[in-house]
Scaffold this active site. Structure first.
Site, PDB file in Angstrom:
ATOM      1  N   LYS A   1     112.008  33.586  17.165  1.00  0.00           N
ATOM      2  CA  LYS A   1     112.479  33.449  18.551  1.00  0.00           C
ATOM      3  C   LYS A   1     112.655  31.975  18.896  1.00  0.00           C
ATOM      4  O   LYS A   1     111.677  31.237  19.043  1.00  0.00           O
ATOM      5  CB  LYS A   1     111.502  34.078  19.541  1.00  0.00           C
ATOM      6  CG  LYS A   1     112.145  34.238  20.944  1.00  0.00           C
ATOM      7  CD  LYS A   1     111.141  34.306  22.067  1.00  0.00           C
ATOM      8  CE  LYS A   1     110.815  32.965  22.645  1.00  0.00           C
ATOM      9  NZ  LYS A   1     111.941  32.311  23.361  1.00  0.00           N
TER      10      LYS A   1
ATOM     11  N   GLY B   1     104.580  24.661  20.305  1.00  0.00           N
ATOM     12  CA  GLY B   1     104.887  24.533  21.725  1.00  0.00           C
ATOM     13  C   GLY B   1     103.729  23.916  22.481  1.00  0.00           C
ATOM     14  O   GLY B   1     102.937  23.144  21.932  1.00  0.00           O
ATOM     15  N   SER B   2     103.606  24.273  23.738  1.00  0.00           N
ATOM     16  CA  SER B   2     102.613  23.652  24.612  1.00  0.00           C
ATOM     17  C   SER B   2     101.212  24.172  24.317  1.00  0.00           C
ATOM     18  O   SER B   2     101.023  25.298  23.841  1.00  0.00           O
ATOM     19  CB  SER B   2     102.959  23.927  26.079  1.00  0.00           C
ATOM     20  OG  SER B   2     102.732  25.289  26.405  1.00  0.00           O
ATOM     21  N   THR B   3     100.227  23.340  24.632  1.00  0.00           N
ATOM     22  CA  THR B   3      98.833  23.726  24.434  1.00  0.00           C
ATOM     23  C   THR B   3      98.457  24.913  25.315  1.00  0.00           C
ATOM     24  O   THR B   3      97.728  25.814  24.881  1.00  0.00           O
ATOM     25  CB  THR B   3      97.915  22.531  24.735  1.00  0.00           C
ATOM     26  OG1 THR B   3      98.195  21.491  23.778  1.00  0.00           O
ATOM     27  CG2 THR B   3      96.450  22.913  24.635  1.00  0.00           C
TER      28      THR B   3
ATOM     29  N   GLU C   1     100.880  24.737  16.342  1.00  0.00           N
ATOM     30  CA  GLU C   1     101.159  23.298  16.393  1.00  0.00           C
ATOM     31  C   GLU C   1     101.518  22.993  17.836  1.00  0.00           C
ATOM     32  O   GLU C   1     102.581  23.371  18.325  1.00  0.00           O
ATOM     33  CB  GLU C   1     102.304  22.947  15.435  1.00  0.00           C
ATOM     34  CG  GLU C   1     102.390  21.460  15.130  1.00  0.00           C
ATOM     35  CD  GLU C   1     103.432  20.771  15.979  1.00  0.00           C
ATOM     36  OE1 GLU C   1     103.013  20.131  16.972  1.00  0.00           O
ATOM     37  OE2 GLU C   1     104.618  20.872  15.677  1.00  0.00           O
TER      38      GLU C   1
ATOM     39  N   CYS D   1     106.044  16.115  20.173  1.00  0.00           N
ATOM     40  CA  CYS D   1     104.619  16.411  20.316  1.00  0.00           C
ATOM     41  C   CYS D   1     103.751  15.309  19.714  1.00  0.00           C
ATOM     42  O   CYS D   1     102.631  15.069  20.182  1.00  0.00           O
ATOM     43  CB  CYS D   1     104.287  17.751  19.679  1.00  0.00           C
ATOM     44  SG  CYS D   1     104.860  17.907  17.978  1.00  0.00           S
TER      45      CYS D   1
ATOM     46  N   GLU E   1      99.777  14.982  28.455  1.00  0.00           N
ATOM     47  CA  GLU E   1     101.039  14.868  27.721  1.00  0.00           C
ATOM     48  C   GLU E   1     102.209  14.924  28.698  1.00  0.00           C
ATOM     49  O   GLU E   1     102.346  15.875  29.472  1.00  0.00           O
ATOM     50  CB  GLU E   1     101.163  15.997  26.702  1.00  0.00           C
ATOM     51  CG  GLU E   1     102.400  15.873  25.841  1.00  0.00           C
ATOM     52  CD  GLU E   1     102.535  16.993  24.834  1.00  0.00           C
ATOM     53  OE1 GLU E   1     103.007  16.723  23.718  1.00  0.00           O
ATOM     54  OE2 GLU E   1     102.168  18.135  25.170  1.00  0.00           O
TER      55      GLU E   1
END
Length: 508
Positions: free
Chosen positions: A203, A257-259, A279, A313, A410
């Site tokens: 995706k 992607g995001s944490t 990751e 990232c 971030e």
């Protein structure tokens, strides 16, 4: 705060910052002439064919530099994910039992076709992402092909990579990728999974689906068996549907992607038995010692934070400069910033392109305001921005304290926070003062110091006298809130393999 003064002599724009003078050349426009052959609309890629979504819904993907629509893309949902998973499951027995050399042939073929269409793919990536064409052309696409070439070579060597471990495919893999490196992230996920004999449902991010769809066309051209790779475009609902099937339809979930989203995925996958790699975000420190090659370090800082508009990232978004060289270093850095060209991503002279979306630009601007409100000193390049599109000037904050929001969170944009240190111990303590642990950089002429710092920094990747260098043979990943697991290298292969005897009656 010392301001930049702009002067003009004989038509040449001249910039003086804190006594440092630069005179950049006036570059003529150099637009990329190639335009990819695109369809007006795209369906989902399931079972080797493009099909319409069950919902019949779609959305427009837009060019962030112009705000113009690129194409209409299918909006997949839970039913479509179920279809894609069924196609992958159907293809798994034949693909997993195929001779390794046969799998390698397909991966080599895909890599060569990517090279043949690299210019077209690079242009499309710039149009969809907003990143400069010289980055997609010179960085992204060579790495995409490299990952398929590299993993093709591993297909018949897995038993040697893990001697005595009886490596075998996991099964069907659900893979969710972000919008900052769409095609490269697809290669990071698909190449090792296919080399190990797995099948996949991928995706892409909803704002950048186009190169994944062109990759689907390449898979058709290369004759990849139907159902081995399936691509479901759509929003968060499609991603949630993949995660909801962890342990059932999917034996492996891979997410970049995001944490925040990564934590939710880890919670959903807990207890399902599905293998998981994450990751996630980062707040990478870039540490410059007084004995470093200053001009080389400045180029490393520029690459570390303004490559891909800082939407990376592993960006070096926290700069730690030894106190004795701080003023000189920042003056030189500001002068270098004024030579950065911000504008049309399809212009070969552009250094900094467009921010990926209006929502991301709003987030970056919120952090820039927070930096000023909390007392840091802001400096940004003095350049005109295009009237349409999503743009942000490269920005440096000095006088930053570790407690400031811009030093802790971030930003995912072209914003650099500068702090100082006096001793290596203080540099380590400040650099490790974060919840993240993805990347770091060290600049020094002393090899012993560089290696000692690398051992003491809590980061999955530490670059020495360079930054943002990637290779398919080198593992990449983080610690703590930057995720777990590795992609690339032999360690990345292990994430797509099961070891030991297969369970009786278990699904391969």
């Amino acid at each position: 705060m010392r301001q930049a003064s702009l002067r003009t002599r004989n038509g040449i724009r001249r910039c003086t910052i804190a006594g440092v003078s630069t005179s950049p050349f006036a570059y003529a426009p150099a637009p990329e002439s190639v335009r990819p052959a695109l369809k007006a609309s795209y369906g989902l890629f399931i079972g080797g064919k493009f099909v319409e979504p069950k919902s019949g819904k779609g959305f427009r993907t837009i060019n962030p530099a112009t705000e113009e629509a690129i194409a209409e893309v299918a909006d997949g949902g839970a039913d479509d994910v179920a279809r894609a998973a069924a196609a992958a499951r159907k293809a798994l027995p034949k693909w997993s039992k195929a001779k390794p050399a046969e799998r390698a042939k397909f991966l080599y073929r895909i890599a060569r076709r990517i090279q043949e269409r690299s210019r077209e793919l690079a242009v499309l990536e710039s149009m969809d992402c907003g990143k400069p064409i010289k980055e997609t052309r010179d960085e992204d696409l060579p790495l995409v092909a490299q990952h398929f070439f590299h993993h093709a070579g591993w297909c018949d060597k897995l038993a040697y990579a893990f001697p005595g471990a009886n490596p075998r495919p996991i099964g069907v893999c659900g893979q969710i990728i972000p919008w900052n490196f769409p095609l490269l992230m697809a290669a990071w996920k698909l190449a090792p999974a296919l080399a190990c004999g797995n099948t996949c449902v991928l995706k892409p991010a909803e704002t950048t689906p186009m190169t994944a769809l062109m990759l689907a066309e390449i898979l058709q051209e290369c004759g990849l068996p139907e159902g081995v790779v399936n691509i479901v475009t759509g929003g968060p609902d499609a991603g949630r549907a993949i995660v909801a099937r962890a342990g059932g339809d999917f034996q492996k979930i891979a997410f970049t992607g995001s944490t925040e989203v990564g934590k939710a995925i880890a919670k959903a996958c807990a207890g399902t038995g599905a293998k998981l790699t994450l990751e996630l975000g980062g707040k990478g420190p870039n540490i410059v010692f007084a004995d470093a090659a200053i001009d080389q370090a400045i180029e490393g800082v520029v690459s570390g934070i303004w490559f891909n508009q800082g939407e990376v990232c592993c960006a070096g978004s926290r700069l730690f400069v030894e106190e004795s060289i701080h003023d000189d270093f920042i003056a030189r850095l500001k002068a270098r910033m004024q030579t950065l060209r911000v504008g049309d991503p399809l212009d070969k002279n552009t250094d900094v392109g467009a921010i990926n979306s209006r929502a991301q630009l709003d987030t970056i601007e919120r952090y820039r305001r927070a930096g000023v409100d909390e007392g840091a000193e802001k400096f940004e390049t003095a350049c005109e921005l295009p009237k349409k599109g999503f743009w942000c000037r490269p920005t440096v904050f000095t006088g930053v304290q570790p407690s400031h929001t811009i030093a802790r969170e971030e930003i995912f944009g072209p914003v650099l926070s500068v702090m100082t240190f006096r001793t290596p111990e203080e540099a380590v303590q400040r650099a490790n003062n974060t919840t993240y642990g993805l990347s770091a950089g060290v600049w020094t002429e002393k090899a012993a110091r560089a290696l000692e710092m690398a051992n003491r920094l809590n980061a999955g990747v530490v670059w020495l006298n360079t930054f943002n260098r990637f290779d398919a043979t080198a593992p990449f990943g983080g610690y703590r809130e930057s995720g777990f697991g590795r992609e690339g290298g032999r360690q990345g292969l292990s994430a797509y393999l099961a070891f030991g005897a297969a369970a009786k009656g278990g699904r391969r």
